[in-house]
Motif scaffolding. Sequence first.
Motif, short mmCIF file in Angstrom:
data_model
loop_
_atom_site.label_atom_id
_atom_site.label_comp_id
_atom_site.label_asym_id
_atom_site.label_seq_id
_atom_site.Cartn_x
_atom_site.Cartn_y
_atom_site.Cartn_z
N PHE A 10 -12.70 11.50 -4.82
CA PHE A 10 -11.56 11.10 -5.03
C PHE A 10 -11.44 10.89 -3.59
O PHE A 10 -10.53 10.30 -3.67
N GLU A 14 -9.62 7.36 -2.80
CA GLU A 14 -8.71 7.79 -2.37
C GLU A 14 -7.92 7.31 -1.14
O GLU A 14 -7.88 5.75 -0.45
N PHE A 17 -8.36 2.59 -1.04
CA PHE A 17 -6.50 2.55 -2.06
C PHE A 17 -6.68 2.49 -0.40
O PHE A 17 -5.52 1.49 -0.50
N CYS A 32 -8.08 -2.06 -6.17
CA CYS A 32 -8.15 -0.78 -6.86
C CYS A 32 -6.66 0.01 -7.64
O CYS A 32 -7.03 1.24 -7.84
N ILE A 33 -5.85 -0.60 -8.68
CA ILE A 33 -4.94 -0.77 -9.39
C ILE A 33 -5.14 -1.07 -10.83
O ILE A 33 -5.41 -2.16 -10.83
N TRP A 37 -0.05 -0.89 -13.16
CA TRP A 37 0.44 0.20 -12.17
C TRP A 37 1.36 0.58 -11.49
O TRP A 37 2.73 -0.83 -11.52
N THR A 104 1.06 11.91 -5.59
CA THR A 104 -0.01 12.60 -6.75
C THR A 104 -0.49 10.82 -7.66
O THR A 104 0.67 9.98 -7.73
N ASP A 105 -1.42 10.66 -7.13
CA ASP A 105 -1.88 9.62 -8.01
C ASP A 105 -2.73 9.14 -9.52
O ASP A 105 -3.44 10.50 -9.50
N TYR A 107 -5.25 8.75 -12.51
CA TYR A 107 -6.15 7.25 -12.28
C TYR A 107 -6.66 7.50 -13.65
O TYR A 107 -6.82 8.29 -14.63
N TRP A 114 -12.85 4.00 -11.10
CA TRP A 114 -11.52 4.69 -10.87
C TRP A 114 -10.27 3.63 -10.90
O TRP A 114 -10.19 2.88 -9.84
N CYS A 116 -5.95 2.97 -10.01
CA CYS A 116 -4.69 3.60 -9.92
C CYS A 116 -3.90 3.14 -11.41
O CYS A 116 -3.46 1.86 -11.40
N THR A 119 1.37 5.62 -8.51
CA THR A 119 1.57 6.48 -7.89
C THR A 119 3.06 7.20 -7.82
O THR A 119 3.59 6.72 -7.83
#
Length: 126
Positions: A10, A14, A17, A32-33, A37, A104-105, A107, A114, A116, A119
């Motif tokens: 992760f 991250e 991201f 990434c999302i 999101w 804190t994300d 996923y 993965w 997101c 967030t």
Amino acid sequence: MNEIDLIKEFQHIEDNFNRAVVTNDIAEIKKCITSDWVLVDSQGGIIPQERFFEVLKQGLLSHSTMKKRVLRVKIYDNIALVTGRGQNTGTWQGEPMEADEWITDVYKKDGDEWLCVLTHLTPVKK
């Protein structure tokens, strides 16, 4: 997978991201999302991605650096909670800004990747 391997996996996710956000390129960030999101922060509350992207398009927000150290990963089926500490710099409405935050994300596993979903930012108490 053990905890150390999860954190390494992760951290890589991250880092990707963060690199996408620093490009200030909406197409890169979208890789990434998920399509739903949201960003949650102490000043703006729940910020839908459309509003976040509009601020980027208008040039009101840009990021020049962004890093996060992953400290905790918990996986529940196809959901992962990733918590760490992050710092970023950039501009907000033309003025320099910097942040030091607990992040804190959330996923969701989509096929082999993965993405997101949410967030959540909490400023580090000075």
